[in-house]
Motif scaffolding. Sequence first.
Motif, PDB file in Angstrom:
ATOM      1  N   LYS A   1      20.373 -26.918 -11.820  1.00 47.56           N
ATOM      2  CA  LYS A   1      20.384 -28.096 -11.891  1.00 47.56           C
ATOM      3  C   LYS A   1      20.703 -28.860 -10.575  1.00 47.56           C
ATOM      4  O   LYS A   1      21.934 -28.569 -10.049  1.00 47.56           O
ATOM      5  CB  LYS A   1      21.343 -28.730 -13.110  1.00 47.56           C
ATOM      6  CG  LYS A   1      21.584 -30.102 -13.410  1.00 47.56           C
ATOM      7  CD  LYS A   1      22.153 -30.534 -14.397  1.00 47.56           C
ATOM      8  CE  LYS A   1      22.381 -32.022 -14.432  1.00 47.56           C
ATOM      9  NZ  LYS A   1      23.512 -32.437 -15.394  1.00 47.56           N
TER      10      LYS A   1
ATOM     11  N   GLY B   1      15.549 -24.247 -16.387  1.00 49.35           N
ATOM     12  CA  GLY B   1      16.548 -22.972 -16.728  1.00 49.35           C
ATOM     13  C   GLY B   1      15.565 -21.806 -16.458  1.00 49.35           C
ATOM     14  O   GLY B   1      14.609 -21.803 -15.808  1.00 49.35           O
TER      15      GLY B   1
ATOM     16  N   GLU C   1      14.254 -19.409 -21.038  1.00 55.44           N
ATOM     17  CA  GLU C   1      14.724 -20.485 -21.770  1.00 55.44           C
ATOM     18  C   GLU C   1      13.699 -21.654 -22.019  1.00 55.44           C
ATOM     19  O   GLU C   1      13.324 -21.936 -22.808  1.00 55.44           O
ATOM     20  CB  GLU C   1      15.879 -21.040 -20.871  1.00 55.44           C
ATOM     21  CG  GLU C   1      17.145 -20.175 -21.034  1.00 55.44           C
ATOM     22  CD  GLU C   1      18.310 -20.758 -19.937  1.00 55.44           C
ATOM     23  OE1 GLU C   1      19.433 -20.096 -19.964  1.00 55.44           O
ATOM     24  OE2 GLU C   1      17.967 -21.417 -18.942  1.00 55.44           O
ATOM     25  N   GLU C   2      13.228 -21.724 -20.620  1.00 60.44           N
ATOM     26  CA  GLU C   2      11.977 -22.724 -20.513  1.00 60.44           C
ATOM     27  C   GLU C   2      10.717 -22.535 -21.768  1.00 60.44           C
ATOM     28  O   GLU C   2      10.276 -23.284 -22.205  1.00 60.44           O
ATOM     29  CB  GLU C   2      11.380 -22.891 -19.100  1.00 60.44           C
ATOM     30  CG  GLU C   2      12.559 -23.417 -18.278  1.00 60.44           C
ATOM     31  CD  GLU C   2      13.193 -24.760 -18.678  1.00 60.44           C
ATOM     32  OE1 GLU C   2      12.394 -25.687 -19.037  1.00 60.44           O
ATOM     33  OE2 GLU C   2      14.194 -24.848 -18.476  1.00 60.44           O
ATOM     34  N   THR C   3      10.405 -21.301 -21.869  1.00 57.07           N
ATOM     35  CA  THR C   3       9.393 -20.848 -22.452  1.00 57.07           C
ATOM     36  C   THR C   3       9.844 -20.917 -23.968  1.00 57.07           C
ATOM     37  O   THR C   3       8.933 -21.333 -24.742  1.00 57.07           O
ATOM     38  CB  THR C   3       9.243 -19.330 -22.269  1.00 57.07           C
ATOM     39  OG1 THR C   3       8.734 -19.312 -20.725  1.00 57.07           O
ATOM     40  CG2 THR C   3       7.540 -18.966 -22.802  1.00 57.07           C
ATOM     41  N   ALA C   4      11.108 -20.579 -24.190  1.00 59.35           N
ATOM     42  CA  ALA C   4      11.364 -20.975 -25.716  1.00 59.35           C
ATOM     43  C   ALA C   4      11.346 -22.459 -26.185  1.00 59.35           C
ATOM     44  O   ALA C   4      11.085 -22.850 -27.188  1.00 59.35           O
ATOM     45  CB  ALA C   4      12.898 -20.303 -25.804  1.00 59.35           C
ATOM     46  N   LYS C   5      11.811 -23.135 -25.117  1.00 64.57           N
ATOM     47  CA  LYS C   5      11.824 -24.560 -25.388  1.00 64.57           C
ATOM     48  C   LYS C   5      10.516 -25.127 -25.384  1.00 64.57           C
ATOM     49  O   LYS C   5      10.168 -26.068 -26.190  1.00 64.57           O
ATOM     50  CB  LYS C   5      12.400 -25.450 -23.975  1.00 64.57           C
ATOM     51  CG  LYS C   5      13.868 -25.714 -24.487  1.00 64.57           C
ATOM     52  CD  LYS C   5      14.240 -26.804 -23.250  1.00 64.57           C
ATOM     53  CE  LYS C   5      15.138 -25.972 -22.068  1.00 64.57           C
ATOM     54  NZ  LYS C   5      15.532 -27.044 -21.270  1.00 64.57           N
ATOM     55  N   TYR C   6       9.635 -24.546 -24.677  1.00 68.04           N
ATOM     56  CA  TYR C   6       8.118 -25.108 -24.498  1.00 68.04           C
ATOM     57  C   TYR C   6       7.135 -23.873 -24.879  1.00 68.04           C
ATOM     58  O   TYR C   6       6.212 -23.637 -24.075  1.00 68.04           O
ATOM     59  CB  TYR C   6       7.639 -25.893 -23.269  1.00 68.04           C
ATOM     60  CG  TYR C   6       8.930 -26.901 -22.916  1.00 68.04           C
ATOM     61  CD1 TYR C   6       8.977 -27.962 -23.555  1.00 68.04           C
ATOM     62  CD2 TYR C   6       9.724 -26.631 -21.667  1.00 68.04           C
ATOM     63  CE1 TYR C   6      10.224 -29.013 -23.220  1.00 68.04           C
ATOM     64  CE2 TYR C   6      10.495 -27.672 -21.318  1.00 68.04           C
ATOM     65  CZ  TYR C   6      10.923 -28.638 -22.260  1.00 68.04           C
ATOM     66  OH  TYR C   6      11.706 -29.515 -21.468  1.00 68.04           O
TER      67      TYR C   6
ATOM     68  N   LYS D   1       1.855 -22.017 -18.831  1.00 66.76           N
ATOM     69  CA  LYS D   1       2.853 -21.942 -17.685  1.00 66.76           C
ATOM     70  C   LYS D   1       2.294 -22.002 -16.482  1.00 66.76           C
ATOM     71  O   LYS D   1       1.185 -21.575 -16.184  1.00 66.76           O
ATOM     72  CB  LYS D   1       3.357 -20.436 -18.001  1.00 66.76           C
ATOM     73  CG  LYS D   1       4.102 -20.306 -19.311  1.00 66.76           C
ATOM     74  CD  LYS D   1       4.720 -19.055 -19.471  1.00 66.76           C
ATOM     75  CE  LYS D   1       3.995 -17.838 -20.188  1.00 66.76           C
ATOM     76  NZ  LYS D   1       3.453 -18.189 -21.398  1.00 66.76           N
TER      77      LYS D   1
ATOM     78  N   HIS E   1       6.672 -31.260 -16.278  1.00 66.53           N
ATOM     79  CA  HIS E   1       7.481 -30.233 -17.026  1.00 66.53           C
ATOM     80  C   HIS E   1       7.915 -30.830 -18.134  1.00 66.53           C
ATOM     81  O   HIS E   1       8.761 -31.742 -18.169  1.00 66.53           O
ATOM     82  CB  HIS E   1       8.604 -29.789 -15.992  1.00 66.53           C
ATOM     83  CG  HIS E   1       9.329 -28.736 -16.777  1.00 66.53           C
ATOM     84  ND1 HIS E   1       8.666 -27.552 -16.792  1.00 66.53           N
ATOM     85  CD2 HIS E   1      10.717 -28.595 -17.123  1.00 66.53           C
ATOM     86  CE1 HIS E   1       9.622 -26.618 -17.208  1.00 66.53           C
ATOM     87  NE2 HIS E   1      10.804 -27.199 -17.416  1.00 66.53           N
ATOM     88  N   GLY E   2       7.776 -29.999 -19.226  1.00 66.65           N
ATOM     89  CA  GLY E   2       8.133 -30.281 -20.374  1.00 66.65           C
ATOM     90  C   GLY E   2       7.138 -31.198 -21.296  1.00 66.65           C
ATOM     91  O   GLY E   2       7.460 -31.464 -22.487  1.00 66.65           O
TER      92      GLY E   2
ATOM     93  N   ASN F   1       4.582 -26.127 -18.553  1.00 68.17           N
ATOM     94  CA  ASN F   1       5.965 -25.493 -18.247  1.00 68.17           C
ATOM     95  C   ASN F   1       5.936 -25.139 -16.616  1.00 68.17           C
ATOM     96  O   ASN F   1       5.129 -23.878 -16.457  1.00 68.17           O
ATOM     97  CB  ASN F   1       6.109 -24.260 -19.005  1.00 68.17           C
ATOM     98  CG  ASN F   1       7.296 -23.522 -18.966  1.00 68.17           C
ATOM     99  OD1 ASN F   1       8.205 -23.775 -18.104  1.00 68.17           O
ATOM    100  ND2 ASN F   1       7.461 -22.274 -19.743  1.00 68.17           N
TER     101      ASN F   1
END
Lengths: 428, 76, 350
Positions: free
Chosen positions: A2, A182, A186-191, A196, A267-268, A272
């Motif tokens: 971050k 992240g 993490e990002e793949t789990a989120k989105y 990608k 992103h998001g 991703n």
Amino acid sequence: MKLEIGRIFIKDIQLGSETSVKSGVLTVDESGLIAKLKEDERIKDVKIDVARPGEKVRIIPVKDVIEPRVKIEGGLNGFPGVTAKPAQCGEGRTQVLYGAAVVTVGDIVGFQEGVIDMWGEGAKWTPFSQTYNLTVDINVIDGIDPHTHEEIVRIAGLRAAEFIGQAGKDVTPDEVLTFEIGSVFEETAKYPNLPKVLYAEMMITQGLLHDTYIYGVNAQTILPAVLHPNEELDSAVISGNCVAACDKITTYQHQNNSVILDLYAEHGKEINFMGCIMAPEHTTLAGKFRVSDYTVKLAKLLGADAVVVSEEGYGNPDSDLLMICKKCEKAGIKTVLITDECAGRDGMSQPLADTAVEAVAVVSTGNVSHVITVEPAEKVIGKAESIAVLAGGWDGALAEDGTFQCELNAVIGSTSEIGFHNVTCRLY
Amino acid sequence: MVKEIERYGIPIVHMATITTISQSVGANRIVPTVAIPHPVGNPTLKPEDEKALRKEMVKRALDALATDITETTHFE
Amino acid sequence: MSDKFKVLYYVNQFFGQIGGEDKAGIEPEFRKEKVGPAIGFESKLKSEGEVIGTLICGDNYFNEHKEESLSFVMDVIKKEAPDIFVAGPAFNAGRYGVACAEICKAVADEMGIPVVTGMYIENPGLDTCRKEAYVIETSDSAGGMRKALPSMAKITCKLAKGLEIGSPEEEGFIARGMRKSLIVEKRGSLRAVEMLLKRLKGEEFETEMPMPVFNIVEPAAAIKDLSKATIALCTSGGIVPAGNPDHIQSASAQKWGKYDVSGRDALNAPDFYTTHGGYDPVYANEIPDRVAPLDILKEFEKEGYIGKVNNYFYTTTGTGTSVANAVKFGTEIGKELKEAGVDGVILTST
């Protein structure tokens, strides 16, 4: 990871006896800065000046442009691995003097520097006519070889940006941008349903005036490396090169890489965005094969659905660009390429040195040989006659009255292949 | 340039590092070279070794000119 | 009437109201008046310009006597000195299209004035003049006259006044193949991301750069006997005599140079160096023969492995140099080499 970028909007630069920002006016301690830079005993002479948007000022020959910044939380101040000890970039809070830029000026070996016009026709073609520019004109002592000369000027520019950046340390920023991505998992789990996407950033790494440094490491020596996008936005990558001025990626453009920023914005939402692959452009065919194979391998390893590839320079790197494209497409990874064109002064020539049927999605950032005519400047910072030797200039390009013609080639950032500027080509 | 000279019926050999470009643009006889800044040289070698390398490469180029071909050929 | 720009007009026998196929053999003639489409055309110029005369030639005559026809036409044009030349529109008429195209090209090349014509996209004349002329796209038959003339007149006015020409879509002309640099609203990276999103969603997208197509040349026959052959050395690596006497550009070269090396054993420093702006010059400047190996060729000459090294060495810079210029240089250099009796060429590139 971050990163917070605190933007302090700069509305003017003045030279004075202290370095500070008050109500958007950046004051620079001129003698303090000169003294700081002359700590390098190889520097004979430093001249500081200011060029503001709209002023009839021309800066030539320009080597690099750097954004002044200060790190106030997390990591180390400056350019880790170059002007500071090695440290992780991309975390914590960085304050930026947004709208200001340090512009290094001075002949290195002649033809690889560029021009910035702050007004009129010339200003349209360079993004750096819109920044308040603190120019640092550096003269070195006699007997310095070109490789060392380049290094001295490169480091002096970074030091100047660091020195000035201090002014932003205790100032409340006008705007705070947050960049957070992240781990890949993490990002793949989120989105889980978003495609990608990777960004492959090609970098010129071909020797004198043609090198790029990551954390101080000359990228000539690396295999393609994965960076978190925040690292580049936080000064991990610097320019040690002046390929033709039009499409070299200045340090400022690394710090504000527009492909990273525009991918971040999606992103998001639509994609991703998983990171950057830094791909060196070599001078050997074996090097080009190795880098393109390796880049595609990294993309496959990360499970990328698509890659945006940006080139730096033209000519032989066209071939690297298309190799990466071909190999990605063959592996089922969709590509969008960003490149400029060498279509000749009349625009009637073929745009690239190489060709590939797989390159179906290409953004053009303009013809490097497009000729512009600019009016005489009221003030020239540097040396007006340099245009005769710059790539994109020619003998006789400068008329008696100060009017001159040049190809976009000579204009800093005009055909930026990271799409930093608004130029393109259309079929006419 | 290579192609236009060859159009006059004069055999021409392209000594180039990035032979992929050379091939894309349509050179017929290609001799791969060392690196872009020093195609026919290698500053990391001892002077006598560099000389030998350069002589070998130029000989390969001359021999390429004396070789009949029907399609793009790399003389490696 | 003086401040109006002057247009000279070309039509065939049919549009020149002389006759149909039976009159296709008539010789070229010039009338100091407006004939056929020239009348309608002039009315669309809004009194800014006038047609000062009409050239008429039979389609068969032109195609069978190209040289004579062209020379007649060019003489008239030179004498009348129009500001702009307009031909057709030829729609899909093949012989008429070829005549319009040949004349337009000759006028553009020799007179350097703007030329305008109109054709259907498949007209066989198109390729001859699409680079030189603004060819308004028309329908395939004369029924499209009413639509074609206003577009032809509009672009003629703009050209005559030196105004900026809009895109092919805006102006209605057939793209000339020119890559024009423009400043647009969105920066390149944003356009790339938008293109990417479209591609990912399977939506239609349009590349900003269709890939180039390179034509090929048959390999020339091999040298039979190297020991009798004259070999020329050329480079695109920018090796020039100290001082760069011909001012060859460091990038985007506009010219090439040739230098007599008959009395030299090598291209040694500091007599020679590189002016090429695209690579690290240090190694080439130490030993220029690393880029253009004259020294080795001279050794082979001494040893008798080759007959002779050509007296002249040819050089330019490759970086950022347009393909069109490279073609021009190759054509010019090739011609000299041919005339000098050179048997083979080594061209080195950086």
